[in-house]
Motif scaffolding. Structure first.
Motif, short mmCIF file in Angstrom:
data_model
loop_
_atom_site.label_atom_id
_atom_site.label_comp_id
_atom_site.label_asym_id
_atom_site.label_seq_id
_atom_site.Cartn_x
_atom_site.Cartn_y
_atom_site.Cartn_z
N ALA A 85 0.83 -1.21 0.00
CA ALA A 85 0.00 0.00 0.00
C ALA A 85 0.87 1.26 0.00
CB ALA A 85 -0.93 -0.01 1.20
N MET A 86 1.98 1.23 0.74
CA MET A 86 2.90 2.37 0.74
C MET A 86 3.52 2.55 -0.64
SD MET A 86 4.75 1.96 4.46
CE MET A 86 5.84 3.38 4.24
N SER A 87 3.84 1.45 -1.30
CA SER A 87 4.39 1.51 -2.65
C SER A 87 3.40 2.14 -3.62
CB SER A 87 4.76 0.10 -3.12
OG SER A 87 5.03 0.07 -4.50
N GLU A 88 2.14 1.73 -3.52
CA GLU A 88 1.12 2.31 -4.40
C GLU A 88 0.96 3.81 -4.14
OE1 GLU A 88 -1.62 -1.76 -4.77
OE2 GLU A 88 -2.21 -0.14 -3.40
N ALA A 89 1.05 4.20 -2.87
CA ALA A 89 0.91 5.62 -2.51
C ALA A 89 2.07 6.44 -3.07
CB ALA A 89 0.82 5.79 -1.00
N THR A 90 3.31 5.96 -2.88
CA THR A 90 4.45 6.73 -3.41
C THR A 90 4.41 6.79 -4.94
OG1 THR A 90 5.84 4.73 -3.27
CG2 THR A 90 5.99 6.32 -1.46
N SER A 91 3.93 5.71 -5.57
CA SER A 91 3.79 5.72 -7.03
C SER A 91 2.84 6.83 -7.46
CB SER A 91 3.29 4.37 -7.53
OG SER A 91 4.20 3.34 -7.23
N ASP A 92 1.71 6.94 -6.79
CA ASP A 92 0.73 7.96 -7.14
C ASP A 92 1.25 9.36 -6.84
OD1 ASP A 92 -0.98 5.91 -7.88
OD2 ASP A 92 -2.10 5.93 -5.99
N GLY A 121 -1.34 12.32 2.91
CA GLY A 121 -1.85 11.97 4.23
C GLY A 121 -2.01 10.47 4.42
N GLN A 122 -2.47 9.79 3.37
CA GLN A 122 -2.63 8.34 3.45
C GLN A 122 -1.28 7.65 3.60
OE1 GLN A 122 -4.75 7.60 -0.19
NE2 GLN A 122 -6.62 8.59 0.53
N TYR A 123 -0.27 8.15 2.89
CA TYR A 123 1.07 7.56 3.02
C TYR A 123 1.59 7.70 4.44
CZ TYR A 123 6.08 6.81 2.60
OH TYR A 123 7.36 6.35 2.80
N LEU A 154 13.28 6.12 -0.86
CA LEU A 154 12.13 6.26 -1.76
C LEU A 154 11.46 7.62 -1.56
CD1 LEU A 154 10.57 4.76 -3.93
CD2 LEU A 154 9.18 3.71 -2.14
N GLU A 155 11.39 8.07 -0.32
CA GLU A 155 10.83 9.40 -0.04
C GLU A 155 11.68 10.49 -0.67
OE1 GLU A 155 10.54 9.46 4.20
OE2 GLU A 155 8.96 7.94 4.25
N HIS A 156 13.00 10.35 -0.59
CA HIS A 156 13.88 11.30 -1.26
C HIS A 156 13.58 11.31 -2.76
CE1 HIS A 156 17.13 10.96 2.11
NE2 HIS A 156 16.31 11.96 2.34
#
Length: 361
Positions: A220-227, A278-280, A305-307
């Motif tokens: 779910a975190m991966s999907e969020a960062t992708s978006d 916010g979801q991330y 990944l955040e960077h």
């Protein structure tokens, strides 16, 4: 069916860097100039473009800045490979986005088939096809220090990305604007989000067990960062793409599905990005523990990944690919004047499936 209304002459865009900053930190790599010099020579050796187009591609892209923002903790050797990844990925992507293959899915497929033939064959000879030859060298570099899992994830991600390029080219061919939900799923693939994640692993030689990537919260975190890295791209690239007559953009999907004008669609997507950040943050607080050593390595991966995400959003504003003049980010929002269309033909009236009809099928 809902046809896109005429675009206005201007639209307002909020400072997306400020929106994503509450969950994503910015950091800069000090080796970018050195990496750029070496990697430009590498790219030129494949003779993908003639001299003038090659210079325009490199200067317009500012990929050295992108790499510095996106891989801030990579050493020089790894940063050179990450920058080579950008050169290869954007040159390949431009074939289907704005080049001769923009609406030719079969032509896109031919090049992809060559690349697929070397994905899982470390001893395969380098292909003559220049884009596949670049990929061949990238794979060699990645395999040299990355874990087998990261190498496999990169190869699998390429397959997903390449198949999405064919699908997007087909959508352009038939002037189809997909429903929002379908487009979001396809967009995660067309931007190469999973390849990015594998490159983040490679950049720091991160070593995580494969089962971590199967955890629902990690997914779910991966999907969020992708978006969060993708949706700002659709906002920042909208002007360029509409000028090219390219409507494969989430802004256009929102206009059609919500039956709204351009500014309303821009504002809807901006709110979606804010909500996704916010979801991330919430998902990150819910991560399970995998044990001290794995937790520490996973934290290092997510920080990297955040960077990447924050560096990417800032690069959108700094690259002439999207803005001819770099906008000032000290303002809450900027006013953007639409470029004149460069396409000779008038913009097509797009076909979009009725979401209600799709639900009934």
């Amino acid at each position: 069916m809902f046809n896109l209304p005429p675009f206005p002459s201007t639209f307002r865009l909020k400072n997306l860097v400020a929106i994503t900053a509450r969950g994503f930190e910015l950091k800069v790599n000090p080796y970018s100039a050195q990496a750029d010099r070496a990697t430009r020579e590498w790219f030129k050796s494949f003779a993908v473009y003639n001299e003038s187009k090659q210079l325009a591609f490199l200067e317009r892209g500012r990929f050295d800045v992108f790499a510095a923002f996106s891989f801030p903790d990579a050493d020089l050797e790894h940063l050179e490979t990450c920058l080579a990844f950008f050169f290869w990925a954007f040159a390949t992507d431009d074939l289907s986005d704005e080049g001769d293959f923009q609406a030719k899915p079969e032509a896109v497929r031919e090049g992809i088939d060559i690349s697929n033939s070397i994905l899982y064959k470390p001893r395969a000879p380098r292909p003559d096809h220049p884009y596949s030859a670049m990929l061949h060298d990238l794979l060699r570099r990645i395999r040299a220090t990355a874990t087998p899992g990261a190498s496999y994830r990169f190869a699998r991600a390429f397959e997903q990305w390449s198949s999405s390029q064919i699908k997007q080219s087909h959508n352009r061919l038939i002037d189809r604007i997909p429903p929002v939900g379908e487009f979001i799923l396809m967009r995660r693939a067309t931007i190469g989000a999973a390849m990015v994640e594998a490159m983040v692993e490679y950049s720091l030689d991160i070593d995580l067990p494969d089962y971590v990537f199967e955890d629902p919260t990690v997914i779910a975190m991966s999907e969020a960062t992708s978006d969060i890295m993708t949706w700002p791209n659709d906002l920042c690239s909208f002007n360029k793409e509409q000028a090219d007559g390219d409507l494969q953009n989430l802004v256009c999907c929102i206009m059609v599905e919500h039956r709204v004008g351009l500014q309303d669609a821009i504002d809807i997507l901006t709110r979606m990005i804010d909500d996704r950040v916010g979801q991330y943050i919430e998902l990150k607080s819910q991560l399970p523990s995998f044990g001290p050593e794995v937790d520490a390595e996973l934290a290092r991966y997510h920080k990297a990944l955040e960077h990447f995400v924050q560096g990417t959003v800032l690069w959108y504003y700094r690259s002439p690919r999207y803005f001819r003049d770099a906008p000032h980010l000290g303002h809450e929002e900027i006013l953007i004047t639409l470029y004149q269309q460069t396409a000779a033909e008038p913009r097509p009236q797009p076909f979009s499936e009725d979401p209600a009809r799709r639900a009934r099928l």
